[in-house]
Design a protein around this motif. Structure first.
Motif, PDB file in Angstrom:
ATOM      1  N   ASP A   1       0.774  -1.203   0.013  1.00 43.26           N
ATOM      2  CA  ASP A   1       0.074  -0.178   0.113  1.00 43.26           C
ATOM      3  C   ASP A   1       0.582   1.539   0.229  1.00 43.26           C
ATOM      4  OD1 ASP A   1      -1.732  -1.467  -0.122  1.00 43.26           O
ATOM      5  OD2 ASP A   1      -2.732  -1.249   2.132  1.00 43.26           O
ATOM      6  N   GLY A   2       1.850   0.691   0.527  1.00 40.39           N
ATOM      7  CA  GLY A   2       3.082   2.575   0.742  1.00 40.39           C
ATOM      8  C   GLY A   2       3.760   2.767  -0.647  1.00 40.39           C
ATOM      9  N   ALA A   3       4.025   1.714  -1.372  1.00 39.26           N
ATOM     10  CA  ALA A   3       4.726   1.537  -2.724  1.00 39.26           C
ATOM     11  C   ALA A   3       3.567   2.083  -3.667  1.00 39.26           C
ATOM     12  CB  ALA A   3       5.676   0.145  -2.844  1.00 39.26           C
ATOM     13  N   ILE A   4       2.502   1.827  -3.163  1.00 41.20           N
ATOM     14  CA  ILE A   4       1.509   1.899  -4.328  1.00 41.20           C
ATOM     15  C   ILE A   4       1.036   3.721  -4.553  1.00 41.20           C
ATOM     16  CG2 ILE A   4      -1.332   1.586  -5.738  1.00 41.20           C
ATOM     17  CD1 ILE A   4      -0.711  -1.053  -4.824  1.00 41.20           C
ATOM     18  N   ASP A   5       0.743   4.094  -3.650  1.00 44.75           N
ATOM     19  CA  ASP A   5       0.889   5.227  -3.369  1.00 44.75           C
ATOM     20  C   ASP A   5       1.146   5.707  -3.314  1.00 44.75           C
ATOM     21  OD1 ASP A   5      -1.743   4.453  -1.396  1.00 44.75           O
ATOM     22  OD2 ASP A   5      -1.384   4.812   0.162  1.00 44.75           O
ATOM     23  N   GLN A   6       2.484   5.486  -3.275  1.00 41.96           N
ATOM     24  CA  GLN A   6       4.016   6.828  -3.294  1.00 41.96           C
ATOM     25  C   GLN A   6       4.332   6.586  -4.794  1.00 41.96           C
ATOM     26  OE1 GLN A   6       7.454   5.065  -1.715  1.00 41.96           O
ATOM     27  NE2 GLN A   6       8.866   7.520  -2.177  1.00 41.96           N
ATOM     28  N   LEU A   7       4.108   6.157  -5.929  1.00 39.12           N
ATOM     29  CA  LEU A   7       3.593   5.487  -6.821  1.00 39.12           C
ATOM     30  C   LEU A   7       3.315   6.465  -7.409  1.00 39.12           C
ATOM     31  CD1 LEU A   7       4.094   1.777  -7.818  1.00 39.12           C
ATOM     32  CD2 LEU A   7       5.775   3.679  -8.591  1.00 39.12           C
ATOM     33  N   LEU A   8       2.199   6.709  -7.294  1.00 37.76           N
ATOM     34  CA  LEU A   8       1.045   6.776  -7.496  1.00 37.76           C
ATOM     35  C   LEU A   8       0.646   8.293  -7.715  1.00 37.76           C
ATOM     36  CD1 LEU A   8      -1.907   4.531  -7.771  1.00 37.76           C
ATOM     37  CD2 LEU A   8      -0.429   4.867  -9.500  1.00 37.76           C
ATOM     38  N   ALA A   9       1.439   8.633  -6.469  1.00 30.74           N
ATOM     39  CA  ALA A   9       1.471  10.505  -6.116  1.00 30.74           C
ATOM     40  C   ALA A   9       2.530  10.919  -7.440  1.00 30.74           C
ATOM     41  CB  ALA A   9       1.799  10.547  -4.969  1.00 30.74           C
ATOM     42  N   GLY A  10       3.382  10.112  -7.606  1.00 31.33           N
ATOM     43  CA  GLY A  10       4.798  10.934  -8.821  1.00 31.33           C
ATOM     44  C   GLY A  10       3.721  10.572  -9.820  1.00 31.33           C
ATOM     45  N   LEU A  11       3.134   9.270 -10.274  1.00 29.88           N
ATOM     46  CA  LEU A  11       2.542   8.988 -11.723  1.00 29.88           C
ATOM     47  C   LEU A  11       1.345  10.370 -11.988  1.00 29.88           C
ATOM     48  CD1 LEU A  11       2.752   5.059 -11.967  1.00 29.88           C
ATOM     49  CD2 LEU A  11       4.165   6.634 -13.012  1.00 29.88           C
ATOM     50  N   ARG A  12       0.228  10.261 -11.319  1.00 34.05           N
ATOM     51  CA  ARG A  12       0.074  11.702 -11.248  1.00 34.05           C
ATOM     52  C   ARG A  12      -0.383  13.104 -11.438  1.00 34.05           C
ATOM     53  NH1 ARG A  12      -3.768   8.626  -6.443  1.00 34.05           N
ATOM     54  NH2 ARG A  12      -4.853   7.251  -8.044  1.00 34.05           N
ATOM     55  N   ALA A  13       1.337  13.016 -11.086  1.00 36.37           N
ATOM     56  CA  ALA A  13       1.630  14.672 -11.730  1.00 36.37           C
ATOM     57  C   ALA A  13       2.692  14.438 -12.588  1.00 36.37           C
ATOM     58  CB  ALA A  13       3.346  14.889 -10.725  1.00 36.37           C
ATOM     59  N   MET A  14       2.382  13.499 -13.699  1.00 34.36           N
ATOM     60  CA  MET A  14       2.863  13.326 -15.401  1.00 34.36           C
ATOM     61  C   MET A  14       1.720  13.230 -15.904  1.00 34.36           C
ATOM     62  SD  MET A  14       5.608  10.673 -14.737  1.00 34.36           S
ATOM     63  CE  MET A  14       7.141  10.810 -13.872  1.00 34.36           C
ATOM     64  N   ARG A  15       1.957  14.654 -17.562  1.00 28.07           N
ATOM     65  CA  ARG A  15       0.674  13.891 -17.901  1.00 28.07           C
ATOM     66  C   ARG A  15       0.048  12.929 -18.581  1.00 28.07           C
ATOM     67  NH1 ARG A  15      -2.407  13.025 -22.011  1.00 28.07           N
ATOM     68  NH2 ARG A  15      -3.123  14.821 -24.398  1.00 28.07           N
ATOM     69  N   LEU A  16       1.184  12.008 -19.060  1.00 30.35           N
ATOM     70  CA  LEU A  16       0.820  10.370 -18.700  1.00 30.35           C
ATOM     71  C   LEU A  16       2.345   9.519 -18.861  1.00 30.35           C
ATOM     72  CD1 LEU A  16       1.872   9.325 -21.855  1.00 30.35           C
ATOM     73  CD2 LEU A  16      -0.036  10.821 -22.825  1.00 30.35           C
ATOM     74  N   THR A  17       1.792   8.047 -18.703  1.00 31.16           N
ATOM     75  CA  THR A  17       2.370   6.901 -19.500  1.00 31.16           C
ATOM     76  C   THR A  17       2.459   6.564 -19.861  1.00 31.16           C
ATOM     77  OG1 THR A  17       2.103   6.694 -17.175  1.00 31.16           O
ATOM     78  CG2 THR A  17       3.483   7.584 -16.628  1.00 31.16           C
ATOM     79  N   HIS A  18       3.124   4.797 -20.416  1.00 36.98           N
ATOM     80  CA  HIS A  18       2.618   4.420 -21.192  1.00 36.98           C
ATOM     81  C   HIS A  18       3.907   3.239 -20.937  1.00 36.98           C
ATOM     82  CE1 HIS A  18       1.046   2.231 -24.660  1.00 36.98           C
ATOM     83  NE2 HIS A  18       2.182   1.660 -24.847  1.00 36.98           N
TER      84      HIS A  18
END
Length: 180
Positions: A62-79
């Motif tokens: 859960d901590g890893a997912i929260d941290q990953l998504l916080a960083g990814l949500r700041a990006m326009r997109l990922t693939h």
């Protein structure tokens, strides 16, 4: 007529193929979860006590997912795109080394930066019920590239392509998944 040994060999082969396909689907669901920033999808990929290490040290799921998504949500997109996967299955445990190339678009309109990273997921899996989940992930970065974005979002052919990917729940695949 098939011998008992031949039928046993075929059953073992079918079970192995089924497990490999299930593990491949699980890895694809991880990529969808990451690219859509869908925390629930990611939680289904990993066991509740999974340990994930993306380079900064091991963390619980859960901590890893929260941290990953916080960083990814700041990006326009990922693939995230996975390639070959070497899978070794031993009963209710499995291990896989899976190659991944991940594109990230960061910054702001007019100042986008493309970041592309190539690496491998070193995963340990456990059979959970009828399927598989990841119990441990170690990410290994092999290379990266970064520079001004060359992505074109409008003009010419792109003016007719109005359906673009987005984060969950705004991505077209979210509605598509729930259609009957």
């Amino acid at each position: 007529m098939l011998s008992l040994a031949s039928m046993t060999d075929q059953a073992a082969l079918l079970a192995s193929l089924s497990d490999r396909l299930a593990i491949g689907d699980l890895l694809a669901r991880y990529c969808r979860g990451i690219d859509r920033c869908d925390a629930e999808e990611l939680r289904r990929v990993f066991t509740a006590d999974a340990r994930l290490d993306f380079g900064a040290g091991p963390q619980r799921r859960d901590g890893a997912i929260d941290q990953l998504l916080a960083g990814l949500r700041a990006m326009r997109l990922t693939h995230h795109s996975i390639a070959q996967s070497l899978v070794e299955i031993e009963g209710v445990r499995a291990r896989a080394e899976t190659y991944v190339t991940a594109f990230h678009l960061v910054g702001m309109p007019g100042q986008w930066t493309e970041m592309v990273v190539g690496g491998r997921y070193l995963d340990t899996f456990a059979r959970v019920g009828e399927g598989w989940q990841i119990t441990e992930r170690l990410y290994v970065m092999d290379w990266n590239r970064q520079g001004p974005a060359s992505m074109q979002e409008s003009g010419g052919l792109y003016d007719t392509l109005r359906r673009q990917g987005a984060r969950w729940p705004d991505d077209p695949s979210c509605a598509w998944q729930h259609e009957g």
